[in-house]
Design a protein around this motif. Sequence first.
Motif, PDB file in Angstrom:
ATOM      1  N   ALA A   1       0.941  -1.095  -0.110  1.00 18.34           N
ATOM      2  CA  ALA A   1      -0.026   0.066   0.085  1.00 18.34           C
ATOM      3  C   ALA A   1       1.028   1.245  -0.044  1.00 18.34           C
ATOM      4  CB  ALA A   1      -0.898  -0.025   1.239  1.00 18.34           C
ATOM      5  N   LEU A   2       1.973   1.204   0.754  1.00 18.87           N
ATOM      6  CA  LEU A   2       2.711   2.471   0.886  1.00 18.87           C
ATOM      7  C   LEU A   2       3.555   2.969  -0.511  1.00 18.87           C
ATOM      8  CD1 LEU A   2       4.475   1.801   4.461  1.00 18.87           C
ATOM      9  CD2 LEU A   2       2.627   3.668   3.777  1.00 18.87           C
ATOM     10  N   SER A   3       3.982   1.936  -1.105  1.00 12.98           N
ATOM     11  CA  SER A   3       4.528   2.109  -2.326  1.00 12.98           C
ATOM     12  C   SER A   3       3.499   2.395  -3.453  1.00 12.98           C
ATOM     13  CB  SER A   3       5.398   0.718  -3.056  1.00 12.98           C
ATOM     14  OG  SER A   3       6.385   0.376  -2.114  1.00 12.98           O
ATOM     15  N   ARG A   4       2.382   1.872  -3.428  1.00 11.03           N
ATOM     16  CA  ARG A   4       1.421   2.290  -4.314  1.00 11.03           C
ATOM     17  C   ARG A   4       0.865   3.921  -4.262  1.00 11.03           C
ATOM     18  NH1 ARG A   4      -0.904  -2.494  -3.041  1.00 11.03           N
ATOM     19  NH2 ARG A   4      -2.736  -1.669  -2.064  1.00 11.03           N
ATOM     20  N   GLU A   5       1.134   4.061  -3.103  1.00  8.28           N
ATOM     21  CA  GLU A   5       0.595   5.491  -2.701  1.00  8.28           C
ATOM     22  C   GLU A   5       1.581   6.723  -3.085  1.00  8.28           C
ATOM     23  OE1 GLU A   5      -0.233   5.367   1.452  1.00  8.28           O
ATOM     24  OE2 GLU A   5      -1.914   4.116   1.151  1.00  8.28           O
ATOM     25  N   LEU A   6       2.950   6.122  -3.457  1.00 10.32           N
ATOM     26  CA  LEU A   6       3.910   7.300  -3.854  1.00 10.32           C
ATOM     27  C   LEU A   6       3.478   8.283  -4.982  1.00 10.32           C
ATOM     28  CD1 LEU A   6       7.222   5.404  -3.180  1.00 10.32           C
ATOM     29  CD2 LEU A   6       5.944   7.115  -1.740  1.00 10.32           C
ATOM     30  N   ASP A   7       2.808   7.614  -6.047  1.00 13.90           N
ATOM     31  CA  ASP A   7       2.589   8.487  -7.130  1.00 13.90           C
ATOM     32  C   ASP A   7       1.730   9.682  -6.777  1.00 13.90           C
ATOM     33  OD1 ASP A   7       4.053   6.520  -8.488  1.00 13.90           O
ATOM     34  OD2 ASP A   7       2.038   5.828  -9.837  1.00 13.90           O
ATOM     35  N   ALA A   8       0.593   9.376  -6.147  1.00 16.63           N
ATOM     36  CA  ALA A   8      -0.246  10.347  -5.372  1.00 16.63           C
ATOM     37  C   ALA A   8       0.356  11.314  -4.594  1.00 16.63           C
ATOM     38  CB  ALA A   8      -1.494   9.769  -4.790  1.00 16.63           C
ATOM     39  N   ARG A   9       1.333  11.131  -3.793  1.00 12.92           N
ATOM     40  CA  ARG A   9       1.895  11.774  -2.836  1.00 12.92           C
ATOM     41  C   ARG A   9       2.751  12.847  -3.699  1.00 12.92           C
ATOM     42  NH1 ARG A   9       2.452  10.718   2.673  1.00 12.92           N
ATOM     43  NH2 ARG A   9       2.941  13.079   2.772  1.00 12.92           N
ATOM     44  N   PHE A  10       3.541  12.466  -4.284  1.00 12.49           N
ATOM     45  CA  PHE A  10       4.480  13.196  -5.175  1.00 12.49           C
ATOM     46  C   PHE A  10       3.691  14.237  -6.253  1.00 12.49           C
ATOM     47  CE2 PHE A  10       7.926  10.577  -3.439  1.00 12.49           C
ATOM     48  CZ  PHE A  10       8.628  11.717  -3.134  1.00 12.49           C
ATOM     49  N   SER A  11       2.633  13.572  -6.770  1.00 14.96           N
ATOM     50  CA  SER A  11       1.771  14.298  -7.730  1.00 14.96           C
ATOM     51  C   SER A  11       1.258  15.537  -7.005  1.00 14.96           C
ATOM     52  CB  SER A  11       0.636  13.570  -8.425  1.00 14.96           C
ATOM     53  OG  SER A  11       1.101  12.371  -9.183  1.00 14.96           O
ATOM     54  N   ALA A  12       0.654  15.484  -5.998  1.00 18.32           N
ATOM     55  CA  ALA A  12       0.191  16.482  -4.879  1.00 18.32           C
ATOM     56  C   ALA A  12       1.284  17.442  -4.592  1.00 18.32           C
ATOM     57  CB  ALA A  12      -0.486  15.965  -3.798  1.00 18.32           C
ATOM     58  N   LEU A  13       2.322  16.805  -4.326  1.00 14.30           N
ATOM     59  CA  LEU A  13       3.676  18.039  -3.981  1.00 14.30           C
ATOM     60  C   LEU A  13       4.003  18.697  -4.979  1.00 14.30           C
ATOM     61  CD1 LEU A  13       5.569  18.429  -1.629  1.00 14.30           C
ATOM     62  CD2 LEU A  13       7.326  16.919  -2.791  1.00 14.30           C
ATOM     63  N   PHE A  14       3.996  18.359  -6.348  1.00 17.63           N
ATOM     64  CA  PHE A  14       4.410  18.876  -7.403  1.00 17.63           C
ATOM     65  C   PHE A  14       3.439  19.778  -8.170  1.00 17.63           C
ATOM     66  CE2 PHE A  14       8.365  16.490  -6.661  1.00 17.63           C
ATOM     67  CZ  PHE A  14       9.160  17.465  -6.396  1.00 17.63           C
ATOM     68  N   GLY A  15       2.079  19.332  -7.971  1.00 17.70           N
ATOM     69  CA  GLY A  15       1.093  19.917  -8.548  1.00 17.70           C
ATOM     70  C   GLY A  15       0.839  19.670 -10.075  1.00 17.70           C
ATOM     71  N   ARG A  16       1.564  18.429 -10.452  1.00 17.80           N
ATOM     72  CA  ARG A  16       1.358  17.691 -11.882  1.00 17.80           C
ATOM     73  C   ARG A  16       1.376  16.203 -11.695  1.00 17.80           C
ATOM     74  NH1 ARG A  16       6.441  18.523 -15.750  1.00 17.80           N
ATOM     75  NH2 ARG A  16       7.977  19.074 -14.236  1.00 17.80           N
ATOM     76  N   GLU A  17       0.970  15.360 -12.571  1.00 10.26           N
ATOM     77  CA  GLU A  17       1.078  14.098 -12.600  1.00 10.26           C
ATOM     78  C   GLU A  17       2.389  13.491 -12.866  1.00 10.26           C
ATOM     79  OE1 GLU A  17      -1.035  10.136 -14.421  1.00 10.26           O
ATOM     80  OE2 GLU A  17      -1.247  11.946 -15.706  1.00 10.26           O
ATOM     81  N   CYS A  18       2.760  12.712 -11.845  1.00 14.61           N
ATOM     82  CA  CYS A  18       4.027  11.899 -12.015  1.00 14.61           C
ATOM     83  C   CYS A  18       3.945  10.560 -11.441  1.00 14.61           C
ATOM     84  CB  CYS A  18       5.041  12.944 -11.200  1.00 14.61           C
ATOM     85  SG  CYS A  18       4.868  12.916  -9.461  1.00 14.61           S
ATOM     86  N   ALA A  19       5.064   9.763 -11.951  1.00 15.06           N
ATOM     87  CA  ALA A  19       5.304   8.466 -11.446  1.00 15.06           C
ATOM     88  C   ALA A  19       6.323   8.455 -10.401  1.00 15.06           C
ATOM     89  CB  ALA A  19       5.470   7.675 -12.376  1.00 15.06           C
ATOM     90  N   ALA A  20       6.325   7.964  -9.044  1.00 13.62           N
ATOM     91  CA  ALA A  20       7.383   7.878  -8.175  1.00 13.62           C
ATOM     92  C   ALA A  20       7.699   6.442  -7.922  1.00 13.62           C
ATOM     93  CB  ALA A  20       7.070   8.660  -6.991  1.00 13.62           C
ATOM     94  N   LEU A  21       9.055   6.250  -7.864  1.00 13.77           N
ATOM     95  CA  LEU A  21       9.665   4.789  -7.538  1.00 13.77           C
ATOM     96  C   LEU A  21      10.744   5.128  -6.490  1.00 13.77           C
ATOM     97  CD1 LEU A  21       9.077   5.163 -10.765  1.00 13.77           C
ATOM     98  CD2 LEU A  21       9.328   2.555 -10.694  1.00 13.77           C
ATOM     99  N   TRP A  22      10.851   4.077  -5.633  1.00 15.69           N
ATOM    100  CA  TRP A  22      11.956   4.156  -4.536  1.00 15.69           C
ATOM    101  C   TRP A  22      13.091   3.324  -5.105  1.00 15.69           C
ATOM    102  CZ3 TRP A  22      12.519  -1.052  -4.069  1.00 15.69           C
ATOM    103  CH2 TRP A  22      11.272  -1.815  -4.137  1.00 15.69           C
ATOM    104  N   VAL A  23      14.477   3.586  -4.698  1.00 10.75           N
ATOM    105  CA  VAL A  23      15.497   3.123  -5.009  1.00 10.75           C
ATOM    106  C   VAL A  23      16.223   3.273  -3.592  1.00 10.75           C
ATOM    107  CG1 VAL A  23      15.618   2.799  -7.441  1.00 10.75           C
ATOM    108  CG2 VAL A  23      16.511   4.838  -6.079  1.00 10.75           C
ATOM    109  N   ALA A  24      17.243   2.621  -3.438  1.00  8.89           N
ATOM    110  CA  ALA A  24      18.032   2.559  -2.338  1.00  8.89           C
ATOM    111  C   ALA A  24      19.346   3.828  -2.342  1.00  8.89           C
ATOM    112  CB  ALA A  24      18.821   1.379  -1.881  1.00  8.89           C
ATOM    113  N   THR A  25      19.606   4.170  -3.436  1.00 10.29           N
ATOM    114  CA  THR A  25      20.837   5.212  -3.473  1.00 10.29           C
ATOM    115  C   THR A  25      20.679   6.228  -4.567  1.00 10.29           C
ATOM    116  OG1 THR A  25      22.140   3.871  -5.208  1.00 10.29           O
ATOM    117  CG2 THR A  25      22.388   3.135  -3.152  1.00 10.29           C
ATOM    118  N   GLY A  26      21.325   7.412  -4.205  1.00 12.33           N
ATOM    119  CA  GLY A  26      21.274   8.615  -5.320  1.00 12.33           C
ATOM    120  C   GLY A  26      21.603   7.994  -6.659  1.00 12.33           C
TER     121      GLY A  26
END
Length: 331
Positions: free
Chosen positions: A33-58
Amino acid sequence: MQFLSDNAAPVHPRLWEAMRAADAPDTPYDTDALSRELDARFSALFGRECAALWVATGTAANCLALATMVDPHGGVVCHEEAHIEMDECGAPGFYLHGAKLLLAPGNGAKLTADAIGEVLAGITRGVHQVPAQAISITQASEYGMVYRPDELAAISALAKQHDLGLHMDGARFGNAAAFLGGAPAEVAGPVDALSFGMVKNGGMGAEAVILFDTAKADMIRFRRKRAGHLQSKGRYLAAQIHAMLDDDLWLENARAANAAAAEIAAAAGDRLVYPVEANEVFVRMNADERAALRERGFAFYDWGDVCVRMVTSWATNPDHVRLLAKAVSAL
């Protein structure tokens, strides 16, 4: 008294709490559930639709993002002191299957549209030279310099003119946002992909790759798996990211780090090599002066023969900051 790196800072307690709260059975990989919610969290933060994926390192975040833009025979225009050039052990070439970094100069490790244009002008058409396919900029730069919205707009316009992707290495994105005081969308500008830094800002082991071209998200999902970065218990990475976004903890942490750096900068005066706009302070200092500070317990990096780098974090002890500022002003 630690001023080596914001990577040396501890993990923020709220992230430990979030990971503990996520310590329950859930579906694996990135289907929780937490991973699936990341798209919506970042879309709200940036004010436009986006896809957000986690990785371990920069490093993985930067290279996976660039891999959506660049062919193996292509090139990425970046600053000659960019992290992808100086500090990632050839990872861009590895992830991009041989693509080349095309280097440009710029004060404070910032690119300008003119400097990028000069690189592009030197590339002939045809199969004999590497074609530029993307631009990568760092916000804030390796010397703690922040791109303003008009600078980002100029670079973006050039990228569109030449049909280039635009990537932002945001390892210290929070520090840039804290300095500018604007909305996250203004701090990122019209980029196509963003590496949203967490680890330097109080995280443990999670960074976010933000794609504003959501159609390319599946490409990263496959490449992330192939690169060994699809963690089976991804909910723990997602939990860190959510905790950092909750109540703008990412901004709160960055403001604390910036304020500590500004205090040291004020004490350094004309010894400053670059204006302090984030949480890195570069100070002219000879060998004897460095030794004197180290004897008093201050840890920092030498940056060439005449300069040192001091980095603050969300957790930098205010008493240590005051002591360092006093010691630097007394040199």
